[in-house]
Each structure stands twice: as C-alpha cells, then as structure tokens.
Scaffold this active site. Structure first.
Site, PDB file in Angstrom:
ATOM      1  CB  SER A  16     103.429  45.166  67.227  1.00  0.00           C
ATOM      2  OG  SER A  16     103.887  43.951  67.713  1.00  0.00           O
ATOM      3  CG  HIS A  68     100.739  48.865  65.384  1.00  0.00           C
ATOM      4  ND1 HIS A  68     101.784  49.445  65.977  1.00  0.00           N
ATOM      5  CD2 HIS A  68     100.621  47.618  66.225  1.00  0.00           C
ATOM      6  CE1 HIS A  68     102.217  48.802  66.850  1.00  0.00           C
ATOM      7  NE2 HIS A  68     101.309  47.574  67.292  1.00  0.00           N
ATOM      8  CD  GLU A  88     102.942  52.834  64.310  1.00  0.00           C
ATOM      9  OE1 GLU A  88     103.716  53.697  64.614  1.00  0.00           O
ATOM     10  OE2 GLU A  88     103.061  51.562  64.382  1.00  0.00           O
ATOM     11  CG  ASN A 126     106.563  48.965  68.330  1.00  0.00           C
ATOM     12  OD1 ASN A 126     106.764  49.228  69.329  1.00  0.00           O
ATOM     13  ND2 ASN A 126     105.768  47.790  68.062  1.00  0.00           N
TER      14      ASN A 126
END
Length: 279
Positions: A115, A136, A148, A186
């Site tokens: 991540s 992800h 993702e 993120n």
C-alpha cells in the site's frame, strides 16, 4: 496483519472458483489460518444456503481449493499468479521476488499487495518486469469491493488485462492506476488525514468538530480523526515516513508532530484503545 491479509485473500479467491496455495514460513500460522477460513466459510455458507447439503457442498468445494505450504519456492512452479502480502520492507520483498523469479516459469505473473511502496522498485530485482503489477485490496477484503490494479511503465498490456480479469473474477470493482505513491485511494486519503492533524495543531478546530464537519458537510461516513484511529496511527505514520524520505520536498508528505507523538506514546488508535479518541 500480513497473515490476516493473506488468509482473507485466499478465502475470497477460493470462494470465487480459484485454486489457492496459502504460504507462510510458520506452519502454526497456516494451521490457524485454515481453521479460521473454515469457520468464516461456515458463516458464509449458512447465510447463502442455510443448513442443507448445498451449504456443505460449498464448504467442501471451497476448502478443497485451498492448500498450504511453508515455502513459496516449492509451489511457485504450479501457479499462474503470485500475490505477495508480506512485511512492508523493500529489502525483504526483494529477497523473496529474486528467489522466486529464478525458479518460476516465464508465464507466472508476480504482484504485490503493497500500500506504500513502489511496484517498479519491488520489481527491479526480477527479469519479468513486463509480468509484474500491483493488486491493492482493501480491508475487510470480503466486504470491500474495490481493487486497485497497478501498472508500471513496463507492465505489458497482456499482464494488465490478466490482472483486471482476475479482479473481476473475484467479484471486485477494479480501477486501473499507474505506479505512483499511494496509488489512488491512499494518495488522496493519507495527505488528507495528515492535513486534518495539522489543522488541529494550528488550532483551527477540535478533532470532534473537524470530524463532524466532514461527515455532515462532505458526506463522509467517518471524519478524518475517526478514520485515522480505525486505520491505525502507526500505519499512517509508516506510510508518511516512507513518502517523506523519498520525496522530502513535498510538504503534504511531512508527518505531523502530533501524529509522531501519539505513536511514540503507543496511542495507535482503536486497536490500542486510544488514539485521537479513547475506546
């Protein structure tokens, strides 16, 4: 955390018709993971099928699709896709992928569930950069629909298509993303949480009022401080520290002092009983 991530991904993959080999160095962890998968599947089967033969068939088929091993090297020759979910340490990941790259068949695609680290940097020790990408997932994996799918500048179109198809076969909503710090979620989320902390430090408002403002004004299900506590303040600080070390001139990646202090005091959020709030 890492063994939990591997366990739930294995369960969801097996539930959607994939044969999975769950790998960990510790046989005890593998035994515990298998037992917890079995228990979790019992709940899923009961919810989907009730108590009848169909539920048992679902259990048998799914558990039968999951095997375990204490060495990735011993099983990589029989796989099509490797999903790495080990400690977020680039040197450790390099050792694993360098070892696997030397023995895995050329058709095997390598992926990381990182991540915070660069997929390109993880892939640089391998000779299959065109067959390397990022997958992800988001926790809790059985509930969160998003996946993702990360491509580097060297990921082939065929590899990307395979990863997108795999995600959809798992029942996920896939989004395609280039290899950039934090990918999509993120990259937007972590600096936002950090800025909320800086607002608190500047005396703009209280954590409670900032949370209320974002829930009622922006429609967010959680305010930034509540979400930070849920994610784990140590996790957020780890991500920010990594980004700040690599990109020291980007101000939004600078870890706030309050965040560093709370982590140093062991106040990590909901999991420790206290973060920005007490639990």
């Amino acid at each position: 955390k890492q063994w939990y991530q591997r366990r739930v991904r294995a369960q969801v993959a097996a539930q959607t018709g994939h044969r999975v080999c769950l790998v960990d160095l510790d046989q005890n962890i593998l035994d515990q993971s298998s037992a917890r998968i079995n228990k979790s599947l019992q709940r899923v089967a009961k919810k989907k099928f009730g108590e009848g033969a169909e539920a048992q068939e679902f259990m048998d088929k799914t558990m039968g699709a999951i095997s375990t091993a204490t060495s990735a090297s011993s099983v990589v020759g029989e796989t099509d896709l490797v999903i790495e979910a080990i400690v977020e340490n680039i040197a450790v990941k390099h050792r694993l992928f360098k070892e696997l790259d030397a023995i895995a068949p050329q058709n095997v695609i390598f992926t990381s569930n990182t991540s915070s680290l660069s997929i390109s940097e993880i892939a640089e020790v391998t000779n299959r950069k065109d067959r390397f990408g990022g997958l992800h997932f988001f926790n809790p994996v059985p509930v969160m629909k998003l996946l993702e799918v990360v491509k580097t500048s060297e990921t082939s179109a065929e590899t990307l298509a395979s990863l997108l198809a795999f995600g959809k076969a798992m029942g996920k909503a896939t989004v395609e993303c280039s290899d950039t710090p934090g990918f999509i979620v993120n990259r937007l989320l972590v600096p936002n949480l950090a800025e909320a902390v800086r607002m608190l430090e500047r005396g703009v408002s209280s954590s409670k009022d900032i949370d209320t403002a974002m829930k009622l004004g922006a429609g967010h299900p959680m305010g930034p401080f509540q979400l930070a506590d849920y994610v784990g303040l140590d996790t957020i600080l780890f991500i920010l520290n990594g980004w700040h070390e690599k990109y020291p001139d980007i101000e939004m990646f600078t870890p706030p002092e309050t965040l560093k202090r709370l982590v140093a005091e062991g106040k990590l959020g909901a999991k420790s009983g206290e973060g920005f709030y007490k639990y």
